[in-house]
Design a protein around this motif. Structure first.
Motif, PDB file in Angstrom:
ATOM      1  N   PHE A  97     -10.766   7.387  -6.561  1.00 19.60           N
ATOM      2  CA  PHE A  97     -10.561   8.500  -6.898  1.00 19.60           C
ATOM      3  C   PHE A  97      -9.784   9.259  -7.600  1.00 19.60           C
ATOM      4  CE2 PHE A  97     -14.835   8.133  -4.477  1.00 19.60           C
ATOM      5  CZ  PHE A  97     -15.497   8.180  -5.426  1.00 19.60           C
ATOM      6  N   GLY A  98      -8.525   8.803  -7.201  1.00 19.12           N
ATOM      7  CA  GLY A  98      -7.238   9.258  -7.864  1.00 19.12           C
ATOM      8  C   GLY A  98      -6.654  10.610  -6.836  1.00 19.12           C
ATOM      9  N   LEU A  99      -7.139  10.518  -5.764  1.00 20.93           N
ATOM     10  CA  LEU A  99      -6.645  11.574  -4.739  1.00 20.93           C
ATOM     11  C   LEU A  99      -5.632  11.337  -3.796  1.00 20.93           C
ATOM     12  CD1 LEU A  99     -10.377  12.787  -3.608  1.00 20.93           C
ATOM     13  CD2 LEU A  99      -8.965  13.693  -5.239  1.00 20.93           C
ATOM     14  N   SER A 100      -5.001  12.314  -3.567  1.00 18.77           N
ATOM     15  CA  SER A 100      -3.691  12.005  -2.446  1.00 18.77           C
ATOM     16  C   SER A 100      -3.658  13.143  -1.623  1.00 18.77           C
ATOM     17  CB  SER A 100      -2.594  11.574  -3.204  1.00 18.77           C
ATOM     18  OG  SER A 100      -1.368  11.549  -2.310  1.00 18.77           O
ATOM     19  N   THR A 101      -3.467  13.484  -0.389  1.00 21.87           N
ATOM     20  CA  THR A 101      -3.105  14.326   0.507  1.00 21.87           C
ATOM     21  C   THR A 101      -1.833  14.295   0.831  1.00 21.87           C
ATOM     22  OG1 THR A 101      -4.130  13.383   2.332  1.00 21.87           O
ATOM     23  CG2 THR A 101      -5.583  14.919   0.935  1.00 21.87           C
ATOM     24  N   CYS A 102      -0.872  13.216   0.612  1.00 25.36           N
ATOM     25  CA  CYS A 102       0.312  13.088   0.902  1.00 25.36           C
ATOM     26  C   CYS A 102       1.300  14.055   0.239  1.00 25.36           C
ATOM     27  CB  CYS A 102       0.676  11.491   0.746  1.00 25.36           C
ATOM     28  SG  CYS A 102       2.343  11.297   1.650  1.00 25.36           S
ATOM     29  N   PRO A 103       2.034  14.703   0.785  1.00 25.30           N
ATOM     30  CA  PRO A 103       3.045  15.664   0.288  1.00 25.30           C
ATOM     31  C   PRO A 103       3.979  14.611  -0.780  1.00 25.30           C
ATOM     32  CG  PRO A 103       3.767  15.512   2.386  1.00 25.30           C
ATOM     33  CD  PRO A 103       2.581  14.825   2.282  1.00 25.30           C
ATOM     34  N   VAL A 104       4.374  15.313  -1.786  1.00 26.23           N
ATOM     35  CA  VAL A 104       5.403  14.829  -2.838  1.00 26.23           C
ATOM     36  C   VAL A 104       6.667  14.957  -2.322  1.00 26.23           C
ATOM     37  CG1 VAL A 104       6.116  14.725  -5.271  1.00 26.23           C
ATOM     38  CG2 VAL A 104       3.821  15.244  -4.760  1.00 26.23           C
ATOM     39  N   ASP A 105       7.487  13.774  -2.239  1.00 28.48           N
ATOM     40  CA  ASP A 105       8.815  13.780  -1.928  1.00 28.48           C
ATOM     41  C   ASP A 105       9.858  14.038  -2.933  1.00 28.48           C
ATOM     42  OD1 ASP A 105      11.118  13.417  -0.422  1.00 28.48           O
ATOM     43  OD2 ASP A 105      11.057  11.301  -0.338  1.00 28.48           O
ATOM     44  N   LYS A 106      10.279  15.203  -3.111  1.00 27.11           N
ATOM     45  CA  LYS A 106      11.207  15.599  -4.079  1.00 27.11           C
ATOM     46  C   LYS A 106      12.537  15.302  -4.141  1.00 27.11           C
ATOM     47  CE  LYS A 106       8.179  19.655  -5.035  1.00 27.11           C
ATOM     48  NZ  LYS A 106       8.193  21.033  -5.530  1.00 27.11           N
ATOM     49  N   THR A 107      12.974  14.490  -3.040  1.00 27.06           N
ATOM     50  CA  THR A 107      14.307  14.160  -3.008  1.00 27.06           C
ATOM     51  C   THR A 107      14.518  12.763  -3.679  1.00 27.06           C
ATOM     52  OG1 THR A 107      13.898  12.758  -0.944  1.00 27.06           O
ATOM     53  CG2 THR A 107      14.948  15.241  -0.903  1.00 27.06           C
ATOM     54  N   LYS A 108      13.220  12.188  -4.036  1.00 23.07           N
ATOM     55  CA  LYS A 108      13.449  10.645  -4.840  1.00 23.07           C
ATOM     56  C   LYS A 108      13.174  11.184  -6.221  1.00 23.07           C
ATOM     57  CE  LYS A 108      11.705   7.826  -0.965  1.00 23.07           C
ATOM     58  NZ  LYS A 108      10.581   7.021  -0.465  1.00 23.07           N
ATOM     59  N   GLY A 109      14.102  10.129  -7.064  1.00 25.85           N
ATOM     60  CA  GLY A 109      13.736  10.401  -8.391  1.00 25.85           C
ATOM     61  C   GLY A 109      14.593  10.620  -9.149  1.00 25.85           C
TER      62      GLY A 109
ATOM     63  N   MET B 200       0.761  -1.350   0.221  1.00 30.01           N
ATOM     64  CA  MET B 200       0.020   0.134  -0.118  1.00 30.01           C
ATOM     65  C   MET B 200       0.965   1.435  -0.183  1.00 30.01           C
ATOM     66  SD  MET B 200      -3.134  -0.705   2.579  1.00 30.01           S
ATOM     67  CE  MET B 200      -2.053  -0.890   4.001  1.00 30.01           C
ATOM     68  N   LYS B 201       0.498   1.980  -0.975  1.00 31.02           N
ATOM     69  CA  LYS B 201       1.286   3.380  -1.056  1.00 31.02           C
ATOM     70  C   LYS B 201       0.481   4.422  -0.151  1.00 31.02           C
ATOM     71  CE  LYS B 201       3.077   6.698  -4.346  1.00 31.02           C
ATOM     72  NZ  LYS B 201       3.059   7.258  -5.588  1.00 31.02           N
ATOM     73  N   LYS B 202       1.287   5.234   0.635  1.00 28.24           N
ATOM     74  CA  LYS B 202       0.533   6.046   1.588  1.00 28.24           C
ATOM     75  C   LYS B 202      -0.127   7.050   0.616  1.00 28.24           C
ATOM     76  CE  LYS B 202       3.377   5.607   5.423  1.00 28.24           C
ATOM     77  NZ  LYS B 202       4.390   6.133   6.466  1.00 28.24           N
ATOM     78  N   ASN B 203      -1.153   7.382   0.835  1.00 29.94           N
ATOM     79  CA  ASN B 203      -1.909   8.746   0.080  1.00 29.94           C
ATOM     80  C   ASN B 203      -2.543   9.725   1.004  1.00 29.94           C
ATOM     81  OD1 ASN B 203      -4.149   7.289   1.132  1.00 29.94           O
ATOM     82  ND2 ASN B 203      -4.987   6.716  -1.066  1.00 29.94           N
ATOM     83  N   MET B 204      -2.243   9.720   2.348  1.00 29.83           N
ATOM     84  CA  MET B 204      -2.901  10.751   3.091  1.00 29.83           C
ATOM     85  C   MET B 204      -1.644  11.632   3.934  1.00 29.83           C
ATOM     86  SD  MET B 204      -5.678   8.382   5.174  1.00 29.83           S
ATOM     87  CE  MET B 204      -6.075   9.847   6.368  1.00 29.83           C
TER      88      MET B 204
END
Length: 71
Positions: free
Chosen positions: A59-71, A1-5
């Motif tokens: 519904f394709g929602l996410s309130t989890c902030p985007v981690d910009k250090t990964k990628g 499960m990917k965190k989405n909150m």
């Protein structure tokens, strides 16, 4: 499960769950509505602890902030 909150979303859900539980156990919420809301409060607490909401995925929602250090 990917965190989405996010943390704010989780905090709001826990506060709402506490309010619903308090209203139920003080007798303000009774009957079927009280039981349904108490179950909803339990779901809120559970989803807050795991930081995952299945409805957000649908519904394709996410309130989890985007981690910009990964990628």
């Amino acid at each position: 499960m990917k965190k989405n909150m996010g943390n704010i979303d989780r905090g709001i859900r826990v506060i709402v769950a506490i309010i619903i539980a308090a209203l139920y156990f003080t007798g303000t919420l009774t009957g079927t509505l009280g039981i349904v809301l108490l179950v909803l409060a339990a779901v809120f607490v559970l989803t807050s602890f795991v930081s995952f909401c299945p409805l957000y995925t649908i519904f394709g929602l996410s309130t989890c902030p985007v981690d910009k250090t990964k990628g």
